[in-house]
Design a protein around this motif. Structure first.
Motif, PDB file in Angstrom:
ATOM      1  N   ALA A  54       2.338 -31.136 -23.671  1.00 63.65           N
ATOM      2  CA  ALA A  54       2.891 -32.476 -23.487  1.00 63.65           C
ATOM      3  C   ALA A  54       2.013 -33.298 -22.543  1.00 63.65           C
ATOM      4  O   ALA A  54       1.739 -34.487 -22.801  1.00 63.65           O
ATOM      5  CB  ALA A  54       4.318 -32.378 -22.936  1.00 63.65           C
ATOM      6  N   PHE A  55       1.541 -32.676 -21.467  1.00 63.63           N
ATOM      7  CA  PHE A  55       0.672 -33.364 -20.501  1.00 63.63           C
ATOM      8  C   PHE A  55      -0.626 -33.817 -21.165  1.00 63.63           C
ATOM      9  O   PHE A  55      -1.083 -34.947 -20.966  1.00 63.63           O
ATOM     10  CB  PHE A  55       0.378 -32.433 -19.327  1.00 63.63           C
ATOM     11  N   GLN A  56      -1.214 -32.932 -21.970  1.00 63.93           N
ATOM     12  CA  GLN A  56      -2.477 -33.258 -22.635  1.00 63.93           C
ATOM     13  C   GLN A  56      -2.321 -34.434 -23.590  1.00 63.93           C
ATOM     14  O   GLN A  56      -3.264 -35.199 -23.814  1.00 63.93           O
ATOM     15  CB  GLN A  56      -3.005 -32.040 -23.380  1.00 63.93           C
ATOM     16  N   LYS A  57      -1.127 -34.593 -24.168  1.00 57.87           N
ATOM     17  CA  LYS A  57      -0.869 -35.710 -25.081  1.00 57.87           C
ATOM     18  C   LYS A  57      -0.317 -36.942 -24.369  1.00 57.87           C
ATOM     19  O   LYS A  57      -0.069 -37.967 -24.999  1.00 57.87           O
ATOM     20  CB  LYS A  57       0.113 -35.275 -26.177  1.00 57.87           C
ATOM     21  N   GLY A  58      -0.088 -36.817 -23.069  1.00 58.97           N
ATOM     22  CA  GLY A  58       0.456 -37.934 -22.307  1.00 58.97           C
ATOM     23  C   GLY A  58       1.912 -38.220 -22.604  1.00 58.97           C
ATOM     24  O   GLY A  58       2.363 -39.361 -22.476  1.00 58.97           O
ATOM     25  N   LEU A  59       2.659 -37.181 -22.967  1.00 60.70           N
ATOM     26  CA  LEU A  59       4.070 -37.343 -23.318  1.00 60.70           C
ATOM     27  C   LEU A  59       4.957 -36.965 -22.137  1.00 60.70           C
ATOM     28  O   LEU A  59       4.786 -35.898 -21.547  1.00 60.70           O
ATOM     29  CB  LEU A  59       4.422 -36.472 -24.533  1.00 60.70           C
ATOM     30  N   GLN A  60       5.898 -37.816 -21.813  1.00 53.29           N
ATOM     31  CA  GLN A  60       6.815 -37.579 -20.698  1.00 53.29           C
ATOM     32  C   GLN A  60       8.064 -36.865 -21.213  1.00 53.29           C
ATOM     33  O   GLN A  60       9.031 -37.500 -21.631  1.00 53.29           O
ATOM     34  CB  GLN A  60       7.189 -38.897 -20.019  1.00 53.29           C
ATOM     35  N   ILE A  61       8.034 -35.549 -21.205  1.00 48.35           N
ATOM     36  CA  ILE A  61       9.148 -34.739 -21.719  1.00 48.35           C
ATOM     37  C   ILE A  61       9.627 -33.794 -20.619  1.00 48.35           C
ATOM     38  O   ILE A  61       8.814 -33.147 -19.949  1.00 48.35           O
ATOM     39  CB  ILE A  61       8.727 -33.920 -22.952  1.00 48.35           C
ATOM     40  N   SER A  62      10.921 -33.704 -20.439  1.00 44.72           N
ATOM     41  CA  SER A  62      11.491 -32.778 -19.453  1.00 44.72           C
ATOM     42  C   SER A  62      11.757 -31.432 -20.113  1.00 44.72           C
ATOM     43  O   SER A  62      12.311 -31.366 -21.214  1.00 44.72           O
ATOM     44  CB  SER A  62      12.798 -33.337 -18.888  1.00 44.72           C
ATOM     45  N   PHE A  63      11.352 -30.376 -19.423  1.00 40.66           N
ATOM     46  CA  PHE A  63      11.603 -29.010 -19.886  1.00 40.66           C
ATOM     47  C   PHE A  63      12.412 -28.272 -18.827  1.00 40.66           C
ATOM     48  O   PHE A  63      12.167 -28.436 -17.629  1.00 40.66           O
ATOM     49  CB  PHE A  63      10.289 -28.273 -20.154  1.00 40.66           C
ATOM     50  N   TYR A  64      13.362 -27.439 -19.278  1.00 45.94           N
ATOM     51  CA  TYR A  64      14.261 -26.735 -18.377  1.00 45.94           C
ATOM     52  C   TYR A  64      14.229 -25.235 -18.664  1.00 45.94           C
ATOM     53  O   TYR A  64      14.245 -24.816 -19.820  1.00 45.94           O
ATOM     54  CB  TYR A  64      15.687 -27.258 -18.525  1.00 45.94           C
TER      55      TYR A  64
END
Length: 247
Positions: free
Chosen positions: A78-88
């Protein structure tokens, strides 16, 4: 079950997995039963392949998984694609603190990694609590046919340049359960040799009627039970069973 090594190999081994078919199944059911659904939980998200695809299709999505190693891979992608996603980091059978979702999905037969009836029933209860009224719950599981006739006492193998594996499946301790003994051989450029890693994965499924009984006891309304990414009713040769339910 350990994901210490498996998590780093997972995406390469699952390169041909039908992720888009899972996404299309979700959207077909969502469009049919809850077109306005936007807030989605990808439960047992693994390395985040479905999570990222949901985000890229415009959904407000979070990913939840039991494995730190798998989530680390998902967060990195997600970081490499610049996506702001929360993971738990949570066990699906003890899911807590996440609620108000329009939809919860458990894809890629992840529910089959729960090997006790109590864990499965607890998961259904926790998912019910995480959904808003009218929300959708979608998941797929291995069919009894797949456990008995495809997996049990069979050997699968793959021979690649960088990764090879031998996968032996044996009957598990419960009815409709299997144990997968996986041996990986991974090429190490520094040593110019293959390193060996071993994993044991246990899976269990139940009859569709049993899942349906547990789900309806929790309070879900059964909208559809279908086979193999189709809208067909389940038959004796379907390998994957899909459930669509409403809170």
């Amino acid at each position: 079950m350990s994901y210490k090594y498996f998590s780093s190999l997972y995406d390469e081994l699952m390169d041909e997995a039908p992720y888009d078919q899972w996404l299309n199944f979700f959207e077909q059911q969502k469009n049919k039963y809850l077109p306005e659904a936007k807030k989605v939980m990808d439960l047992a998200c693994g390395t985040g392949e479905v999570t990222l695809r949901l985000f890229e299709r415009g959904y407000d999505v979070v990913g939840v998984d039991l494995s730190e190693e798998m989530l680390s891979v998902a967060q990195s992608k997600a970081f490499q694609k610049g996506l702001q996603i929360s993971f738990y980091l949570q066990d699906m059978s003890q899911l807590d603190g996440l609620e108000g979702f329009d939809a919860v999905v458990i894809f890629c037969d992840s529910l089959n990694y729960l090997t006790s009836e109590e864990q499965v029933r607890n998961t259904f209860e926790r998912v019910y609590g995480a959904l808003r009224e009218g929300g959708l719950f979608l998941f797929d599981v291995h069919s009894p046919y797949k456990m008995n006739c495809v997996f049990k006492n069979n050997t699968f193998a793959y021979n690649g340049d960088e990764i090879s594996y031998i996968w032996n499946s044996f009957p598990g301790e419960h009815k409709l359960s299997v144990e997968h003994e996986l041996t990986f051989f991974v090429y190490d450029e520094e040593t110019n040799q293959y390193d060996r890693y071993d994993e044991l994965h246990k899976q269990r499924t139940f009859e569709p009627s049993q899942y349906k009984e547990w789900l309806e006891k929790v309070g879900f309304k059964t909208l559809a039970i279908t086979g193999d990414f189709t809208d067909e009713r389940v038959n004796d040769e379907h390998e994957r069973i899909f459930f669509t339910l409403k809170k």
